[in-house]
Design a protein around this motif. Sequence first.
Motif, PDB file in Angstrom:
ATOM      1  N   VAL A 136      -9.381 -10.268  -8.155  1.00 18.02           N
ATOM      2  CA  VAL A 136      -8.276  -9.887  -9.041  1.00 18.02           C
ATOM      3  C   VAL A 136      -8.666 -10.083 -10.508  1.00 18.02           C
ATOM      4  CG1 VAL A 136      -5.951 -10.599  -9.787  1.00 18.02           C
ATOM      5  CG2 VAL A 136      -6.436 -10.202  -7.352  1.00 18.02           C
ATOM      6  N   SER A 137      -9.414 -11.162 -10.783  1.00 21.22           N
ATOM      7  CA  SER A 137      -9.775 -11.384 -12.179  1.00 21.22           C
ATOM      8  C   SER A 137     -10.868 -10.415 -12.639  1.00 21.22           C
ATOM      9  CB  SER A 137     -10.193 -12.845 -12.397  1.00 21.22           C
ATOM     10  OG  SER A 137     -11.380 -13.100 -11.705  1.00 21.22           O
ATOM     11  N   ILE A 165      -1.087  -1.786   2.708  1.00 24.59           N
ATOM     12  CA  ILE A 165      -1.047  -2.326   1.343  1.00 24.59           C
ATOM     13  C   ILE A 165      -1.074  -1.175   0.327  1.00 24.59           C
ATOM     14  CG2 ILE A 165      -2.292  -3.717  -0.381  1.00 24.59           C
ATOM     15  CD1 ILE A 165      -3.302  -5.450   2.035  1.00 24.59           C
ATOM     16  N   LYS A 166      -1.924  -0.167   0.599  1.00 23.03           N
ATOM     17  CA  LYS A 166      -1.999   0.993  -0.310  1.00 23.03           C
ATOM     18  C   LYS A 166      -0.656   1.722  -0.401  1.00 23.03           C
ATOM     19  CE  LYS A 166      -6.876   2.335  -0.035  1.00 23.03           C
ATOM     20  NZ  LYS A 166      -7.829   3.237   0.618  1.00 23.03           N
ATOM     21  N   ASP A 167      -0.013   1.900   0.749  1.00 23.20           N
ATOM     22  CA  ASP A 167       1.304   2.565   0.767  1.00 23.20           C
ATOM     23  C   ASP A 167       2.298   1.823  -0.110  1.00 23.20           C
ATOM     24  OD1 ASP A 167       0.429   4.513   2.432  1.00 23.20           O
ATOM     25  OD2 ASP A 167       1.342   3.690   4.263  1.00 23.20           O
ATOM     26  N   GLU A 168       2.304   0.500   0.043  1.00 22.84           N
ATOM     27  CA  GLU A 168       3.249  -0.323  -0.701  1.00 22.84           C
ATOM     28  C   GLU A 168       2.949  -0.285  -2.199  1.00 22.84           C
ATOM     29  OE1 GLU A 168       5.727  -1.610   1.122  1.00 22.84           O
ATOM     30  OE2 GLU A 168       6.676  -2.299  -0.747  1.00 22.84           O
ATOM     31  N   VAL A 169       1.662  -0.304  -2.526  1.00 25.27           N
ATOM     32  CA  VAL A 169       1.237  -0.251  -3.925  1.00 25.27           C
ATOM     33  C   VAL A 169       1.710   1.060  -4.566  1.00 25.27           C
ATOM     34  CG1 VAL A 169      -0.819   0.078  -5.377  1.00 25.27           C
ATOM     35  CG2 VAL A 169      -0.703  -1.856  -3.798  1.00 25.27           C
ATOM     36  N   ARG A 170       1.593   2.138  -3.812  1.00 27.45           N
ATOM     37  CA  ARG A 170       2.044   3.441  -4.289  1.00 27.45           C
ATOM     38  C   ARG A 170       3.559   3.439  -4.488  1.00 27.45           C
ATOM     39  NH1 ARG A 170      -0.129   6.447  -0.090  1.00 27.45           N
ATOM     40  NH2 ARG A 170      -2.232   5.757  -0.553  1.00 27.45           N
ATOM     41  N   LEU A 171       4.244   2.921  -3.449  1.00 32.01           N
ATOM     42  CA  LEU A 171       5.706   2.891  -3.444  1.00 32.01           C
ATOM     43  C   LEU A 171       6.255   2.100  -4.630  1.00 32.01           C
ATOM     44  CD1 LEU A 171       7.356   4.111  -1.046  1.00 32.01           C
ATOM     45  CD2 LEU A 171       7.867   1.748  -0.409  1.00 32.01           C
ATOM     46  N   LYS A 226      -3.065  -8.118 -10.663  1.00 31.40           N
ATOM     47  CA  LYS A 226      -2.417  -9.424 -10.564  1.00 31.40           C
ATOM     48  C   LYS A 226      -1.050  -9.348  -9.859  1.00 31.40           C
ATOM     49  CE  LYS A 226      -0.357  -9.704 -15.262  1.00 31.40           C
ATOM     50  NZ  LYS A 226       0.610  -8.690 -14.934  1.00 31.40           N
ATOM     51  N   ASP A 227      -0.501  -8.149  -9.730  1.00 32.87           N
ATOM     52  CA  ASP A 227       0.790  -7.988  -9.047  1.00 32.87           C
ATOM     53  C   ASP A 227       0.639  -7.710  -7.548  1.00 32.87           C
ATOM     54  OD1 ASP A 227       2.099  -8.283 -11.478  1.00 32.87           O
ATOM     55  OD2 ASP A 227       1.853  -6.138 -11.930  1.00 32.87           O
ATOM     56  N   ILE A 228      -0.590  -7.713  -7.078  1.00 34.56           N
ATOM     57  CA  ILE A 228      -0.809  -7.267  -5.712  1.00 34.56           C
ATOM     58  C   ILE A 228      -0.748  -8.395  -4.676  1.00 34.56           C
ATOM     59  CG2 ILE A 228      -3.335  -7.390  -5.442  1.00 34.56           C
ATOM     60  CD1 ILE A 228      -3.218  -4.487  -4.443  1.00 34.56           C
TER      61      ILE A 228
END
Length: 300
Positions: free
Chosen positions: A22-23, A57-63, A70-72
């Motif tokens: 993430v960093s 996870i990708k679906d949710e990130v898109r949604l 950092k928000d993942i």
Amino acid sequence: DKFKEGLEKTRDSVVGKMNELVSRYRKVDEEFFEELEEILIESDVGVTTVMDLIDEIKDEVRLQNIKDTKDIQPIISEKLAGLLEKQDETALQLNENGMSVILFVGVNGVGKTTTIGKLANQLKEEGKSVLLAAGDTFRAGAIEQLEVWGERVGVDVIKHQEGSDPAAVMYDALQAAKARNIDVLLCDTAGRLQNKVNLMNELAKVKRVIEREVPGAPHEVLLVLDATTGQNALSQAKSFSAATNVTGIVLTKLDGTAKGGIVLAIRHELDIPVKFVGLGEKVDDLQAFNAEQFVYGLFK
Ligand code: GDP
């Protein structure tokens, strides 16, 4: 807190790598996902499980329109927990109106005897009467080792000599349990893998004796797997569940691995609930599995 302690190695490794990722990547992009995928695979989550997880996870990130890595983290935790919560029944199934019989299966060295000792102690503390059956008549020292646990937790062991017929041991143990009005009979079995067909036949014979002597038994067939053996544990689970009706899994030695992701692989690739996890060698180091606590133990 036991989960937190026991999962220390996995947490340090997986979460450490994720934080580093993430960093290093500010932006959520395809390369970020590829590295995330690698971290999960390295922690033994299992390729199939990782693919499905990454898709979710990708679906949710898109949604949620997430752009910043950092928000993942909350999404990853949530998806991991979701995968584990598909577990329908993690509680031990006991016969509330009579004797319960629990059969333990698994290869040598995974922690079967230790788990039986730990569970005997838990059940005793719940006020139940417990008896142990020394069904591993093959491995040298297996009977004595079970007796040591029996003495430690104050529970009797029904045994025959080394090399005797395990089905005969089981028969005697069942008679003794009936005569003594025992609540729970915990049965050890052999775990030699030199001759898989023989072992599976022996287990089937032991199971038939139990079924014949106590209607509705065995109430659980618990497969014990060693978390430190990673994907090997998964293939053992496949062999045993092909040969016998495994009702639950005990995953031992989670404290000894940085690859606790194996829990997810087992859950996702086999339709068998993880019922207990071993988090150490001591008598109280067996925990009923709880998805929420597990994920919390990993990330908090
Ligand atoms: P069995 O051959 O399957 O009966 O295995 P044992 O019960 O003899 O266990 C093998 C070894 O693993 C022993 O040294 C145990 O103390 C150890 N062991 C069992 N469960 C755990 C666990 O959850 N954590 C750790 N660290 N060691 C364990």
